[in-house]
Design an enzyme around this catalytic site. Structure first.
Site, PDB file in Angstrom:
ATOM      1  N   ASP A  33       0.864  -1.178   0.000  1.00  0.00           N
ATOM      2  CA  ASP A  33       0.000   0.000   0.000  1.00  0.00           C
ATOM      3  C   ASP A  33       0.904   1.234   0.000  1.00  0.00           C
ATOM      4  OD1 ASP A  33      -1.770   2.176   0.926  1.00  0.00           O
ATOM      5  OD2 ASP A  33      -3.199   0.577   1.347  1.00  0.00           O
ATOM      6  N   GLN A  96     -14.668   1.985   1.394  1.00  0.00           N
ATOM      7  CA  GLN A  96     -13.901   1.535   0.234  1.00  0.00           C
ATOM      8  C   GLN A  96     -13.611   2.717  -0.682  1.00  0.00           C
ATOM      9  OE1 GLN A  96     -15.827  -1.519  -2.142  1.00  0.00           O
ATOM     10  NE2 GLN A  96     -13.952  -1.979  -3.279  1.00  0.00           N
ATOM     11  N   HIS A 102     -10.158  -5.912  -2.327  1.00  0.00           N
ATOM     12  CA  HIS A 102      -8.816  -6.162  -1.784  1.00  0.00           C
ATOM     13  C   HIS A 102      -8.888  -6.365  -0.288  1.00  0.00           C
ATOM     14  CE1 HIS A 102      -9.716  -1.856  -1.941  1.00  0.00           C
ATOM     15  NE2 HIS A 102      -9.054  -1.733  -0.792  1.00  0.00           N
ATOM     16  N   PHE A 103      -7.943  -7.147   0.198  1.00  0.00           N
ATOM     17  CA  PHE A 103      -7.721  -7.270   1.638  1.00  0.00           C
ATOM     18  C   PHE A 103      -6.508  -6.440   1.997  1.00  0.00           C
ATOM     19  CE2 PHE A 103     -10.468 -10.963   1.414  1.00  0.00           C
ATOM     20  CZ  PHE A 103     -11.086 -10.961   2.659  1.00  0.00           C
ATOM     21  N   HIS A 104      -6.594  -5.761   3.136  1.00  0.00           N
ATOM     22  CA  HIS A 104      -5.445  -5.063   3.715  1.00  0.00           C
ATOM     23  C   HIS A 104      -4.811  -5.983   4.757  1.00  0.00           C
ATOM     24  CE1 HIS A 104      -6.740  -0.827   2.585  1.00  0.00           C
ATOM     25  NE2 HIS A 104      -7.887  -1.450   2.476  1.00  0.00           N
TER      26      HIS A 104
HETATM   27  P1  AMP Z   1      -9.798   1.021   0.421  1.00  0.00           P
HETATM   28  O1  AMP Z   1     -10.169   2.302   1.072  1.00  0.00           O
HETATM   29  O2  AMP Z   1     -10.019  -0.189   1.247  1.00  0.00           O
HETATM   30  O3  AMP Z   1     -10.417   0.943  -0.951  1.00  0.00           O
HETATM   31  O4  AMP Z   1      -8.225   1.067   0.264  1.00  0.00           O
HETATM   32  C1  AMP Z   1      -7.538   1.468  -0.857  1.00  0.00           C
HETATM   33  C2  AMP Z   1      -6.100   1.476  -0.472  1.00  0.00           C
HETATM   34  O5  AMP Z   1      -5.344   1.587  -1.646  1.00  0.00           O
HETATM   35  C3  AMP Z   1      -5.679   2.633   0.445  1.00  0.00           C
HETATM   36  O6  AMP Z   1      -5.111   2.110   1.629  1.00  0.00           O
HETATM   37  C4  AMP Z   1      -4.648   3.415  -0.388  1.00  0.00           C
HETATM   38  O7  AMP Z   1      -3.592   3.882   0.390  1.00  0.00           O
HETATM   39  C5  AMP Z   1      -4.199   2.352  -1.376  1.00  0.00           C
HETATM   40  N1  AMP Z   1      -3.726   2.828  -2.669  1.00  0.00           N
HETATM   41  C6  AMP Z   1      -4.256   3.806  -3.441  1.00  0.00           C
HETATM   42  N2  AMP Z   1      -3.570   3.927  -4.589  1.00  0.00           N
HETATM   43  C7  AMP Z   1      -2.586   2.988  -4.554  1.00  0.00           C
HETATM   44  C8  AMP Z   1      -1.553   2.593  -5.435  1.00  0.00           C
HETATM   45  N3  AMP Z   1      -1.371   3.192  -6.625  1.00  0.00           N
HETATM   46  N4  AMP Z   1      -0.725   1.580  -5.077  1.00  0.00           N
HETATM   47  C9  AMP Z   1      -0.890   0.965  -3.890  1.00  0.00           C
HETATM   48  N5  AMP Z   1      -1.843   1.282  -2.999  1.00  0.00           N
HETATM   49  C10 AMP Z   1      -2.689   2.270  -3.326  1.00  0.00           C
END
Ligand code: AMP
Length: 140
Positions: A33, A96, A102-104
């Site tokens: 991330d 989201q 995706h999983f974090h």
């Molecule tokens: P969500 O809010 O669960 O959809 O999380 C999206 C995640 O993607 C966030 O933690 C962002 O920091 C991460 N993110 C956004 N753009 C990128 C990218 N280009 N590469 C890697 N992570 C990203």
């Protein structure tokens, strides 16, 4: 709603924008991330076009959670974490921000709060170092 093929993870999956990849197989990709909530924060995505958990078949979900568990194990070891938080959001109302499921995987430390969600960009060299640590364990 139709899957948005221009979302940022779709672009990463197509190789149109770079990512610090840590694991890849026929069904799944894992990468760092860029705005980590804790050092070593990684994301695991299926290669199939799915916006949220409701769009995945049970086999696809099983593949995704199996790789998530592997990445979580590697993160615990690589970053000497006291614990691992898994997060997965479905829909804007749930938090989201990228419409590809995706999983974090977030390493946690006793008494240490998380940084804000998707707020501050990490240095590229730091991300590359974290990715290398995870890759080493995941490709053993
Ligand atoms: P969500 O809010 O669960 O959809 O999380 C999206 C995640 O993607 C966030 O933690 C962002 O920091 C991460 N993110 C956004 N753009 C990128 C990218 N280009 N590469 C890697 N992570 C990203």
């Amino acid at each position: 709603m139709a899957y948005d093929t221009q979302n940022i993870f779709a672009k990463i999956l197509r190789g149109e924008i770079p990512a610090h990849k840590v694991y890849e197989d026929a069904h799944t990709l894992a990468f760092m991330d860029v705005m980590p909530q804790s050092a070593g924060h990684a994301l695991i995505v299926p290669k199939t076009q799915a916006e949220n958990i409701f769009d995945l078949g049970t086999d696809e979900l099983q593949q995704l959670i199996t790789v998530t568990q592997r990445v979580a194990r590697a993160a615990r070891q690589a970053f000497n974490a006291d614990g691992i938080t898994l997060m997965q959001f479905n829909g804007e109302a749930a938090g989201q921000t990228v419409p590809h499921i995706h999983f974090h995987v977030v390493p946690r430390y006793a008494g240490k709060a998380l940084q804000a969600h998707g707020r501050s960009m990490e240095n590229n060299t730091v991300l590359a170092g974290h990715a290398e640590k995870l890759r080493t364990l995941l490709n053993q």
